[in-house]
Design an enzyme around this catalytic site. Structure first.
Site, PDB file in Angstrom:
ATOM      1  N   THR B  13       0.828  -1.115  -0.012  1.00 37.92           N
ATOM      2  CA  THR B  13      -0.385  -0.058   0.259  1.00 37.92           C
ATOM      3  C   THR B  13       0.867   1.170  -0.178  1.00 37.92           C
ATOM      4  O   THR B  13       1.106   1.896  -0.913  1.00 37.92           O
ATOM      5  CB  THR B  13      -1.059   0.056   1.365  1.00 37.92           C
ATOM      6  OG1 THR B  13      -1.759  -1.238   1.143  1.00 37.92           O
ATOM      7  CG2 THR B  13      -2.030   0.948   1.146  1.00 37.92           C
ATOM      8  N   GLY B 111       4.033   2.764  10.892  1.00 40.49           N
ATOM      9  CA  GLY B 111       3.763   1.350  11.505  1.00 40.49           C
ATOM     10  C   GLY B 111       4.497   0.199  12.624  1.00 40.49           C
ATOM     11  O   GLY B 111       4.900  -0.019  13.279  1.00 40.49           O
ATOM     12  N   CYS B 141      -0.345   7.268   9.400  1.00 43.02           N
ATOM     13  CA  CYS B 141      -1.524   8.464   8.646  1.00 43.02           C
ATOM     14  C   CYS B 141      -2.322   9.318   9.833  1.00 43.02           C
ATOM     15  O   CYS B 141      -2.405  10.756   9.381  1.00 43.02           O
ATOM     16  CB  CYS B 141      -2.085   7.213   7.767  1.00 43.02           C
ATOM     17  SG  CYS B 141      -2.977   6.082   8.738  1.00 43.02           S
ATOM     18  N   HIS B 221     -10.369   6.981   7.312  1.00 41.75           N
ATOM     19  CA  HIS B 221     -10.015   7.425   9.169  1.00 41.75           C
ATOM     20  C   HIS B 221     -11.054   8.488   9.385  1.00 41.75           C
ATOM     21  O   HIS B 221     -10.401   9.549   8.464  1.00 41.75           O
ATOM     22  CB  HIS B 221      -8.766   7.404   9.658  1.00 41.75           C
ATOM     23  CG  HIS B 221      -7.813   6.328   9.461  1.00 41.75           C
ATOM     24  ND1 HIS B 221      -8.142   4.956   9.573  1.00 41.75           N
ATOM     25  CD2 HIS B 221      -6.177   6.234   9.204  1.00 41.75           C
ATOM     26  CE1 HIS B 221      -7.472   4.305   9.716  1.00 41.75           C
ATOM     27  NE2 HIS B 221      -6.753   4.830   9.207  1.00 41.75           N
TER      28      HIS B 221
END
Lengths: 340, 340
Positions: B13, B111, B141, B221
Site C-alpha cells: 500500500t 507501523g 497516517c 479514517h
C-alpha cells in the site's frame, strides 16, 4: 473533418465517465454536460472545463455555489449532433420528447426499458444495426459483459444453452444511501432475472437463463457462467478465444476477488480505477462433463463507457467497421490507464 | 546535479505510492523496489519499469511467473543513497542491521515502534530536525493528520488541550483478509489509544488524549477533534488558517462522508483516488463554549506519501526550507491528479 458534437445529459456515475471518454477521442467533442445539483461532481466538471448546463430551476443554486452555468439543458441539446442520456434509469425516457422535437440523435443507458427505442446496442455483437441510427440503447453493464463472452463463443463454437448466476454489487462506492449493509438479497425472487432476456435484445437466438443476488459490496458484479457449446473445445481454446477479444481481459497474478481487481486498476493508473474490460478469471475457465464454466467480474461503473463511444461512432457514421471503432476507442482509453 | 538514489523496500500500500511519488520528483530517482510475492503489484511494478529486487527465496517464484528480477534486496540497498522501508509494521526494524551494515540512510513508516530510531518526522512540524539525519520514522497516517491540524493551531493560538476520537477504517480496499465486516471495535479498550502519545513524538509539549474505534469501512479514517486553544478566535479565523496550510483541504460541495471524498478523488483524476491532504469538513468547524470542534478525514493509504518525499529531501540535504520542499512535493503530485 469537423468533430461530432456530443452532449452528455446527466453527469453521475456513467455521464462523467462518458464525458471523459468522449474528450479523449479525436473525432468527437464534449459540447456540454448537464447537472441538476451543484455538488462536487459539478465542481469537477467545471475544473475540467466542460460547459455545464442546468435546468432553469437549478440556476440559483449553481450561482450560490459559485459554479458557472452555460445555459439550459434545452440549449445544450440544440447545439449537439448526438445526446448521450445518462440521467437516472426511467428518467431518460421522459427526455425523448425533447430529443425528437430538436431532431437530435440520442443514446440511452441500460437502466431504461428496452422499449425506449427499437435498438439495443453492443459494439461486438450488433454494431452494424446502429450504423446511421437515430436512437439506440446501450445495454446494462451486466448484459454488456454477458454479450462480450457469449457472442464470440457462439460465433466459434455455437451456444446451445447459457445458465448464469449474477452476484451483484449492491451500490456504487460513492453512494451513501443504497443498501443492504449485511444481507444477500434475491434480486428478484421469481426466476429468471431480467438479465437473460436482456441479452436476447442483442442476440435473440441465444437460449439463456439467469438468476441474480445482491451482495453488500461496491466494487464489481461477479458472474458464474455455465455454457453448453455445440462443438467440442478445450480450456486452452477458450483462453485463446478470450485473449483475442478486444474487451475481455484474463485475470491472474494471484487475484481471487473483485477487491484485488479494483486494486489492480488503481495500480495501473486507470482513471477512477476503471476496468472497462470484462475481467475473466483465467484459472477459473474449466470444462466439466462437457460444459464450459468460468467466473467473470464486471465493473458496473465503467464497462459500458467504451460501448457508448462506439455507439456514437456508429450512429453518426464516423466508422463502418466495428472492430476499427473498438480499437480506436480502446487506444484512446489507454491514455488514462495502462493496459495489461 | 545528480539525483538522489532511492530504494523502496516493500511494495505494498505505502511502498507502491512512495515509488510513484519519487518517480515524479526531479531531484530523486527510483533505483529499485523490492517485493516478496509475484502478485499483481509486482506485475504493475514491472509494467511501470521499476527494477524489481526480491529475496533469494523468491527468485524461482518470480521466474515461474515470468516477472524479471534485477537482483537481491541487499544488492538494491547497496545501490541506494537512501532506503524507504515500506515493509509491514514490525518487520521494518529487522532490516535495520542491513542498512547499518551497508551504511545507507533509512526511513521507516508509522507501523514501526517509535524506538526504531530516535527521530519521528512530520514535514510541517519538525523538518529541521531531519536535516542531514541518517534515520527517521514518518509517523502514521493518523498522527500525520493530527500534527497537520494541531501544529498550525498551536503556532497561532496556542493549544491547551486536545481531545480526539478516531473512527478508523478497518482495512484497505484491496485487503480481503482483515475484518470486521459488521462491528464497532474498541481499539483498544484501555484509554488512551496510542495516537495521542504518538503526536508527542513530534510535539512533546502538546497535551493530547485520544480514543479509537475500528469501523467496517475501507475508505478513510475520520477524526472528531475537540481543541481548547489559549487565545480566542472565530470560526472564520480557523477556516483562514487551514486554507493557508499546504496539506489541509477544506471539503464542501455537499460532501458529508468519506465515501464521497474518495469519489471526489476519483473525479479529480487522482492516482489511485489518493487524497494526500487532510480533508477538513468546512462546515463542521465550530466553536462551542469556547472550544474548537471539527471533523477531518484522513486517507490512510496516501497522506504519509508526501511526508516521505519531504523526509528524503531533508535527510539527503536537498532542501533546507520545509515549506519549499512541501511546495515542490505538492506540485509534483499535481501531475497525477487535479488540485481543488
Amino acid at each position: 473533418m469537423s468533430k461530432v458534437k456530443v452532449a452528455i445529459n446527466g453527469y453521475g456515475t456513467i455521464g462523467k465517465r462518458v464525458a471523459d471518454a468522449v474528450f479523449l477521442q479525436d473525432d468527437m467533442e464534449v459540447i456540454g454536460i448537464s447537472k441538476t445539483k451543484p455538488n462536487f461532481e459539478a465542481r469537477t466538471a467545471v475544473l475540467k472545463g466542460f460547459p455545464v448546463y442546468v435546468p432553469e430551476s437549478s440556476m440559483d443554486a449553481f450561482k450560490k455555489a459559485g459554479l458557472p452555468v452555460a445555459g439550459t439543458i434545452e440549449e445544450m441539446v440544440k447545439k449537439a449532433d448526438i445526446v448521450v442520456d445518462c440521467t437516472p434509469g426511467k428518467i431518460g425516457i421522459t427526455n425523448k420528447e425533447l430529443y425528437e422535437k430538436v431532431g437530435v440523435k440520442a443514446i440511452w443507458q441500460g437502466g431504461e426499458s428496452k422499449d425506449v427505442c427499437s435498438l439495443s446496442f453492443n459494439a461486438e455483437a450488433n454494431y452494424d444495426q446502429a450504423y446511421g441510427a437515430d436512437y439506440a440503447r446501450v445495454v446494462s453493464c451486466n448484459t454488456t459483459g454477458l454479450c462480450r463472452a457469449i457472442y464470440p463463443l457462439d460465433q466459434k463454437y455455437g451456444v446451445e444453452k447459457v445458465r448464469v448466476t449474477i452476484v451483484r454489487r449492491a451500490g456504487d462506492p460513492g453512494d451513501i444511501k443504497t443498501g443492504p449493509v449485511d444481507a444477500l438479497v434475491l434480486d428478484p425472487v421469481k426466476l429468471p432475472s431480467h438479465h437473460g432476456p436482456d441479452v436476447k435484445t442483442i442476440m435473440p437466438h441465444i437460449n439463456i437463463t439467469s438468476a441474480a443476488i445482491k451482495a453488500p459490496t461496491t466494487f464489481m458484479h461477479l458472474h458464474v457462467l455455465n455454457i453448453k457449446l455445440k462443438k467440442e473445445c478445450t480450456v486452452d481454446d477458450i483462453k485463446k478465444l478470450f485473449v483475442s477479444r478486444p474487451r475481455i481481459k484474463l485475470i491472474s497474478d494471484g487475484i481471487s476477488s473483485t477487491a484485488e481487481i479494483i486494486e489492480f486498476g488503481r495500480d495501473l493508473g486507470r482513471s477512477r480505477n476503471d476496468m472497462w474490460e470484462s475481467c475473466v478469471f483465467k484459472d477459473s475457465i474449466s470444462i466439466d462433463d462437457g460444459e464450459l464454466y468460468f467466473f467473470q467480474a464486471i465493473h458496473q461503473e465503467s464497462d459500458v463507457i467504451p460501448e457508448n463511444i462506439d455507439a456514437i461512432r456508429a450512429m453518426t457514421k464516423l466508422e463502418k467497421d466495428n472492430l476499427k471503432s473498438i480499437e480506436k476507442t480502446n487506444k484512446a482509453l489507454r491514455k488514462i490507464g495502462m493496459d495489461f
